[in-house]
Motif scaffolding. Structure first.
Motif, PDB file in Angstrom:
ATOM      1  N   GLY A   1      44.342  25.302 -25.837  1.00 10.33           N
ATOM      2  CA  GLY A   1      45.347  25.679 -26.774  1.00 10.33           C
ATOM      3  C   GLY A   1      46.556  25.519 -26.390  1.00 10.33           C
ATOM      4  N   SER A   2      46.932  25.877 -24.875  1.00 14.18           N
ATOM      5  CA  SER A   2      48.360  25.375 -24.398  1.00 14.18           C
ATOM      6  C   SER A   2      48.683  23.827 -24.708  1.00 14.18           C
ATOM      7  CB  SER A   2      48.586  25.837 -23.049  1.00 14.18           C
ATOM      8  OG  SER A   2      48.224  27.332 -22.919  1.00 14.18           O
ATOM      9  N   ARG A   3      47.628  23.120 -24.125  1.00 13.91           N
ATOM     10  CA  ARG A   3      48.068  21.624 -24.112  1.00 13.91           C
ATOM     11  C   ARG A   3      48.227  21.165 -25.795  1.00 13.91           C
ATOM     12  NH1 ARG A   3      44.043  18.347 -20.739  1.00 13.91           N
ATOM     13  NH2 ARG A   3      45.278  16.669 -21.763  1.00 13.91           N
ATOM     14  N   LEU A   4      47.499  21.756 -26.754  1.00 14.70           N
ATOM     15  CA  LEU A   4      47.407  21.343 -27.951  1.00 14.70           C
ATOM     16  C   LEU A   4      48.897  21.619 -28.536  1.00 14.70           C
ATOM     17  CD1 LEU A   4      43.871  21.957 -29.470  1.00 14.70           C
ATOM     18  CD2 LEU A   4      45.064  19.916 -29.491  1.00 14.70           C
ATOM     19  N   LEU A   5      49.348  23.036 -28.069  1.00 21.48           N
ATOM     20  CA  LEU A   5      50.762  23.310 -28.753  1.00 21.48           C
ATOM     21  C   LEU A   5      51.558  22.640 -28.121  1.00 21.48           C
ATOM     22  CD1 LEU A   5      50.111  27.408 -28.901  1.00 21.48           C
ATOM     23  CD2 LEU A   5      50.967  25.905 -30.702  1.00 21.48           C
ATOM     24  N   GLU A   6      51.747  22.232 -26.861  1.00 24.82           N
ATOM     25  CA  GLU A   6      52.678  21.449 -26.241  1.00 24.82           C
ATOM     26  C   GLU A   6      52.686  20.001 -26.817  1.00 24.82           C
ATOM     27  OE1 GLU A   6      51.435  21.833 -22.129  1.00 24.82           O
ATOM     28  OE2 GLU A   6      52.223  23.848 -22.168  1.00 24.82           O
ATOM     29  N   ALA A   7      51.668  19.399 -27.236  1.00 26.66           N
ATOM     30  CA  ALA A   7      51.483  18.193 -27.888  1.00 26.66           C
ATOM     31  C   ALA A   7      52.011  18.075 -29.151  1.00 26.66           C
ATOM     32  CB  ALA A   7      50.240  17.515 -27.875  1.00 26.66           C
ATOM     33  N   VAL A   8      51.557  19.381 -29.994  1.00 29.61           N
ATOM     34  CA  VAL A   8      52.449  19.327 -31.488  1.00 29.61           C
ATOM     35  C   VAL A   8      53.846  19.668 -31.450  1.00 29.61           C
ATOM     36  CG1 VAL A   8      51.838  21.722 -32.036  1.00 29.61           C
ATOM     37  CG2 VAL A   8      51.494  19.872 -33.642  1.00 29.61           C
ATOM     38  N   GLU A   9      54.250  20.283 -30.503  1.00 33.37           N
ATOM     39  CA  GLU A   9      55.804  20.609 -30.279  1.00 33.37           C
ATOM     40  C   GLU A   9      56.451  19.261 -30.215  1.00 33.37           C
ATOM     41  OE1 GLU A   9      55.913  23.832 -27.278  1.00 33.37           O
ATOM     42  OE2 GLU A   9      55.030  25.130 -28.468  1.00 33.37           O
TER      43      GLU A   9
ATOM     44  N   SER B   1      45.133  40.206 -32.861  1.00 31.48           N
ATOM     45  CA  SER B   1      44.636  39.011 -32.241  1.00 31.48           C
ATOM     46  C   SER B   1      45.658  38.857 -30.552  1.00 31.48           C
ATOM     47  CB  SER B   1      45.039  37.755 -32.918  1.00 31.48           C
ATOM     48  OG  SER B   1      44.093  37.887 -34.110  1.00 31.48           O
ATOM     49  N   THR B   2      45.208  39.902 -29.754  1.00 31.03           N
ATOM     50  CA  THR B   2      46.299  39.946 -28.818  1.00 31.03           C
ATOM     51  C   THR B   2      46.193  39.067 -27.690  1.00 31.03           C
ATOM     52  OG1 THR B   2      44.499  41.450 -27.874  1.00 31.03           O
ATOM     53  CG2 THR B   2      46.389  42.587 -29.057  1.00 31.03           C
ATOM     54  N   GLN B   3      45.040  38.361 -27.682  1.00 32.93           N
ATOM     55  CA  GLN B   3      45.043  37.105 -26.797  1.00 32.93           C
ATOM     56  C   GLN B   3      45.805  35.874 -27.347  1.00 32.93           C
ATOM     57  OE1 GLN B   3      40.753  36.700 -26.417  1.00 32.93           O
ATOM     58  NE2 GLN B   3      41.015  37.155 -24.401  1.00 32.93           N
ATOM     59  N   ASN B   4      45.716  35.771 -28.758  1.00 34.54           N
ATOM     60  CA  ASN B   4      46.598  34.567 -29.392  1.00 34.54           C
ATOM     61  C   ASN B   4      48.095  35.201 -28.913  1.00 34.54           C
ATOM     62  OD1 ASN B   4      43.983  33.918 -30.270  1.00 34.54           O
ATOM     63  ND2 ASN B   4      44.634  34.275 -32.416  1.00 34.54           N
ATOM     64  N   ILE B   5      48.615  36.254 -29.349  1.00 42.83           N
ATOM     65  CA  ILE B   5      50.088  36.499 -29.045  1.00 42.83           C
ATOM     66  C   ILE B   5      50.429  36.624 -27.816  1.00 42.83           C
ATOM     67  CG2 ILE B   5      51.576  38.569 -29.097  1.00 42.83           C
ATOM     68  CD1 ILE B   5      49.822  39.549 -31.637  1.00 42.83           C
ATOM     69  N   ALA B   6      49.640  36.970 -26.799  1.00 47.91           N
ATOM     70  CA  ALA B   6      49.920  36.688 -25.384  1.00 47.91           C
ATOM     71  C   ALA B   6      49.977  35.175 -24.900  1.00 47.91           C
ATOM     72  CB  ALA B   6      48.839  37.293 -24.558  1.00 47.91           C
ATOM     73  N   LEU B   7      49.048  34.181 -25.503  1.00 43.91           N
ATOM     74  CA  LEU B   7      49.291  32.742 -25.413  1.00 43.91           C
ATOM     75  C   LEU B   7      50.582  32.410 -26.028  1.00 43.91           C
ATOM     76  CD1 LEU B   7      48.323  29.837 -24.615  1.00 43.91           C
ATOM     77  CD2 LEU B   7      47.177  30.121 -26.953  1.00 43.91           C
TER      78      LEU B   7
ATOM     79  N   PHE C   1      54.552  36.964 -37.305  1.00 48.29           N
ATOM     80  CA  PHE C   1      55.095  35.854 -37.151  1.00 48.29           C
ATOM     81  C   PHE C   1      55.867  35.566 -35.877  1.00 48.29           C
ATOM     82  CE2 PHE C   1      54.514  36.636 -41.467  1.00 48.29           C
ATOM     83  CZ  PHE C   1      54.086  35.274 -41.830  1.00 48.29           C
ATOM     84  N   LEU C   2      55.890  34.216 -35.288  1.00 49.82           N
ATOM     85  CA  LEU C   2      56.501  34.083 -33.981  1.00 49.82           C
ATOM     86  C   LEU C   2      57.349  32.678 -34.061  1.00 49.82           C
ATOM     87  CD1 LEU C   2      53.194  35.167 -33.039  1.00 49.82           C
ATOM     88  CD2 LEU C   2      54.761  35.687 -31.065  1.00 49.82           C
ATOM     89  N   ARG C   3      58.402  32.672 -33.304  1.00 44.67           N
ATOM     90  CA  ARG C   3      59.021  31.252 -33.411  1.00 44.67           C
ATOM     91  C   ARG C   3      59.712  30.968 -31.980  1.00 44.67           C
ATOM     92  NH1 ARG C   3      63.805  33.242 -37.120  1.00 44.67           N
ATOM     93  NH2 ARG C   3      62.311  32.804 -38.578  1.00 44.67           N
ATOM     94  N   LYS C   4      60.035  29.878 -31.789  1.00 44.48           N
ATOM     95  CA  LYS C   4      60.250  29.134 -30.681  1.00 44.48           C
ATOM     96  C   LYS C   4      61.338  27.986 -30.929  1.00 44.48           C
ATOM     97  CE  LYS C   4      58.386  26.426 -26.654  1.00 44.48           C
ATOM     98  NZ  LYS C   4      57.250  26.187 -25.945  1.00 44.48           N
ATOM     99  N   VAL C   5      62.153  27.962 -30.094  1.00 44.81           N
ATOM    100  CA  VAL C   5      63.265  26.818 -30.259  1.00 44.81           C
ATOM    101  C   VAL C   5      62.811  25.700 -29.441  1.00 44.81           C
ATOM    102  CG1 VAL C   5      65.725  26.069 -29.341  1.00 44.81           C
ATOM    103  CG2 VAL C   5      65.049  28.486 -30.292  1.00 44.81           C
ATOM    104  N   LEU C   6      62.713  24.558 -30.254  1.00 49.19           N
ATOM    105  CA  LEU C   6      62.216  23.275 -29.620  1.00 49.19           C
ATOM    106  C   LEU C   6      63.275  22.098 -29.197  1.00 49.19           C
ATOM    107  CD1 LEU C   6      59.528  22.232 -32.377  1.00 49.19           C
ATOM    108  CD2 LEU C   6      59.108  23.482 -30.243  1.00 49.19           C
TER     109      LEU C   6
END
Length: 159
Positions: A95-103, A122-128, A150-155
């Motif tokens: 999941g981490s690798r996929l998120l980094e690739a899509v970002e 979905s506490t595991q998802n939120i923690a990831l 809802f969560l957000r991240k500056v790219l």
């Protein structure tokens, strides 16, 4: 997990994407007591349509699709969704690798921030997501004791 290959998603992946999505979201359905949640009832035709213009990525173990993340650019915002990892592969960092690739694909398409959402149980998802730099931006009460988080991240910083 070095034997995992990450590549851009293709329309031809739709069948395998749907299979992994359904397997992965069974756990979510049990957590929320909702067997009719959208990832479990989506049709193959709907997935094929979504994948036509998608910045998502898939994870492959040899020739087996074991993970998927979908994303679309909306101006400077990368809208990330339907992250799904095959149940027997969860907890391996896919999941981490996929998120980094899509970002990275989002950045290359001009996106400056990424947004995604999950359920409050979905506490595991939120923690990831928090480990990967996402921060909660909004919480919408669903009236049943749960909320959409809802969560957000500056790219990319403004230049």
């Amino acid at each position: 997990m070095s034997d995992i290959t990450i590549r851009p998603i293709r329309s031809s992946d739709a069948g395998e994407v749907l299979t992994v999505q359904r397997a992965a979201f069974v756990t979510e359905a049990l957590i929320y007591g909702d067997p009719d949640m959208a990832p479990l009832t989506q049709t193959l035709e709907e997935v094929e349509f979504e994948l036509r213009e998608n910045l998502g990525c898939v994870a492959l173990a040899a020739s087996r699709l074991v993970g998927v993340v979908r994303a679309v650019a909306d101006g400077e915002v990368l809208l990330v969704g339907r992250i799904a990892i095959a149940p027997d592969q969860q907890g391996e960092g896919i999941g981490s690798r996929l998120l980094e690739a899509v970002e990275q694909r989002g950045i290359e398409s001009g996106c400056r921030r990424a947004e995604l959402f999950t359920g409050s149980l979905s506490t595991q998802n939120i923690a990831l997501y928090e480990r990967l730099g996402y921060r909660e931006s909004e919480r919408i009460d669903q009236g049943d004791g749960t909320a959409q988080v809802f969560l957000r991240k500056v790219l990319a910083e403004q230049s």
